[in-house]
Design an enzyme around this catalytic site. Sequence first.
Site, PDB file in Angstrom:
ATOM      1  N   TYR A  27     -34.839  26.645  37.025  1.00  0.00           N
ATOM      2  CA  TYR A  27     -33.556  26.073  37.456  1.00  0.00           C
ATOM      3  C   TYR A  27     -33.304  24.793  36.693  1.00  0.00           C
ATOM      4  O   TYR A  27     -34.188  23.937  36.581  1.00  0.00           O
ATOM      5  CB  TYR A  27     -33.592  25.786  38.962  1.00  0.00           C
ATOM      6  CG  TYR A  27     -32.293  25.222  39.502  1.00  0.00           C
ATOM      7  CD1 TYR A  27     -31.123  25.991  39.519  1.00  0.00           C
ATOM      8  CD2 TYR A  27     -32.224  23.918  39.996  1.00  0.00           C
ATOM      9  CE1 TYR A  27     -29.936  25.480  40.014  1.00  0.00           C
ATOM     10  CE2 TYR A  27     -31.031  23.401  40.498  1.00  0.00           C
ATOM     11  CZ  TYR A  27     -29.886  24.191  40.504  1.00  0.00           C
ATOM     12  OH  TYR A  27     -28.712  23.674  40.998  1.00  0.00           O
ATOM     13  N   ASP A  62     -37.144  20.174  30.724  1.00  0.00           N
ATOM     14  CA  ASP A  62     -36.466  19.693  31.925  1.00  0.00           C
ATOM     15  C   ASP A  62     -37.538  19.131  32.863  1.00  0.00           C
ATOM     16  O   ASP A  62     -38.226  19.872  33.557  1.00  0.00           O
ATOM     17  CB  ASP A  62     -35.705  20.857  32.574  1.00  0.00           C
ATOM     18  CG  ASP A  62     -34.988  20.432  33.852  1.00  0.00           C
ATOM     19  OD1 ASP A  62     -35.271  19.325  34.367  1.00  0.00           O
ATOM     20  OD2 ASP A  62     -34.160  21.217  34.341  1.00  0.00           O
ATOM     21  N   LYS A  84     -33.880  13.075  39.742  1.00  0.00           N
ATOM     22  CA  LYS A  84     -34.649  12.854  40.970  1.00  0.00           C
ATOM     23  C   LYS A  84     -35.347  11.486  40.987  1.00  0.00           C
ATOM     24  O   LYS A  84     -34.700  10.499  41.301  1.00  0.00           O
ATOM     25  CB  LYS A  84     -35.581  14.047  41.206  1.00  0.00           C
ATOM     26  CG  LYS A  84     -34.711  15.320  41.364  1.00  0.00           C
ATOM     27  CD  LYS A  84     -35.347  16.559  41.896  1.00  0.00           C
ATOM     28  CE  LYS A  84     -34.262  17.582  42.242  1.00  0.00           C
ATOM     29  NZ  LYS A  84     -34.307  18.843  41.552  1.00  0.00           N
TER      30      LYS A  84
HETATM   31  C1  LIG Z   1     -32.983  19.480  40.883  1.00  0.00           C
HETATM   32  C2  LIG Z   1     -33.109  20.010  39.497  1.00  0.00           C
HETATM   33  C3  LIG Z   1     -32.036  19.978  38.587  1.00  0.00           C
HETATM   34  C4  LIG Z   1     -30.640  19.613  39.002  1.00  0.00           C
HETATM   35  O1  LIG Z   1     -30.516  18.306  39.435  1.00  0.00           O
HETATM   36  P1  LIG Z   1     -29.269  17.926  40.395  1.00  0.00           P
HETATM   37  O2  LIG Z   1     -29.348  16.450  40.484  1.00  0.00           O
HETATM   38  O3  LIG Z   1     -29.516  18.658  41.682  1.00  0.00           O
HETATM   39  O4  LIG Z   1     -28.035  18.412  39.708  1.00  0.00           O
HETATM   40  C5  LIG Z   1     -32.285  20.322  37.270  1.00  0.00           C
HETATM   41  N1  LIG Z   1     -33.510  20.715  36.871  1.00  0.00           N
HETATM   42  C6  LIG Z   1     -34.547  20.788  37.713  1.00  0.00           C
HETATM   43  C7  LIG Z   1     -35.883  21.185  37.193  1.00  0.00           C
HETATM   44  C8  LIG Z   1     -34.377  20.459  39.059  1.00  0.00           C
HETATM   45  O5  LIG Z   1     -35.405  20.592  39.906  1.00  0.00           O
END
Ligand SMILES: *Cc1c(COP(=O)(O)O)cnc(C)c1O
Length: 429
Positions: free
Chosen positions: A148, A241, A269
């Site tokens: 994701y 990511d 985060k």
């Molecule tokens: C949470 C998450 C996102 C998206 O971040 P948001 O602030 O919710 O848009 C992207 N990549 C990873 C790996 C995530 O866990």
Amino acid sequence: MGVSLTDSKSSELYARALRRLPGGVNSPVRAMRAIGRDPLFIDRAEGAEIIDVDGNHYVDYVCSWGPLIHGHAHPLILDAVQGAARRGTTFGAPTAAEVDLADEVHRRLPSVEMLRMTSSGTEASMSAIRLARAATGREKLLKFSGAYHGHVDGLLAQGGSGLATAGLPASPGVTAAATAATVIVPWNDGEAVVAACAEHELAAILAEPIPANMGLVPPLEGFLELLRNQADANGALLVLDEVITGFRVGRGGAQERAGVTPDLTVMGKIIGGGLPAAAFGGARALMERVAPEGDVYQAGTLSGNPLAVAAGLQTLRMLDEQAYLRLAATTDALATGLAAAAASRPVQVVAVPGLLTVFFTGADEPVTDYAGAQACDAEAYGAWCRALLARGVYPPPSQFEAWFPSTAHTGEHVERTLEAAAAAFAEIA
Ligand SMILES: *Cc1c(COP(=O)(O)O)cnc(C)c1O
């Protein structure tokens, strides 16, 4: 007991919320539908404990899905945010703290020589991809099934049948054109990556270096190195990511742990310390393509927001060696204890420092990809989660998410959790 009593404040709020908010929530997983119960409505939280509107206390392992590595309402983070707020909540002009934060990130992630802040991880990965496409003059992306990267149209793509397939829209409203340039490959499948790289000229290989959005599924030995090598041979950028793993699995994130240097890193985060902030960054030559230095457009009204930057900077400053040792010890105690509580049941606990998942599948079926995670007994996981919530422990309400222990979790919290876990296993037997 839990909060599903019909006359509870939670159920009253939920009924009201359902009339105004789709599913009663502002982000789907909060609705707790995957574990077959109603959402918690939160009143307040402190440290590792969260309290719902009916006064039920829980040891919180969701911790807002990752940002709260020091737990809720840490006094020093609150001070930083309040101090910043008193000087003004947003200026739409640069501040010193943004430069401090970029310096702090660079000290931890030397590959991030420059960065651009955004308000969400979704925006950061969307912008990183735009930059990768501009820098390579190519369109195609390689992404892993079950990974994701936020709800970017082109990344809401799922594989068809076959090892490496052109992405199909994973949601109505995503156009076939948006996902046609996304190639989907199973995680940990080196042969499929090599085949995809032989077939396509890629702008980027995009990966969560330790995927935590299909449950926690670490890379097999050598897999991240293979991604680095394949990206180089293909002429593609490697985009890691680290929205979850960055600043969590260690001071320098998963890239430091693995010794694999990406071209671009996506952060989120923890970097916002519980307020909305994210970023993408990499080598200077690449980042200088971003406007106004370069020609790749990227912008945001609240990007680098002073409150979020203050929270993020304070959060990072408290992540010293001691903090990482503590987090690793807590994760280890939880993982070992949960595995012991499961005893001979078909359950396996996967952990890296700061993250863990309890997969409801036998140890003879190690989960190495999304198909493996999907083969888990989600029904049994849901029943176990409901039983944990009834005992004052708040696990991630989906088999496809990770637990987020924090530096605020104590040995006593872990003990309470393990007692509840054993009782919950016994209840669902
Ligand atoms: C949470 C998450 C996102 C998206 O971040 P948001 O602030 O919710 O848009 C992207 N990549 C990873 C790996 C995530 O866990």
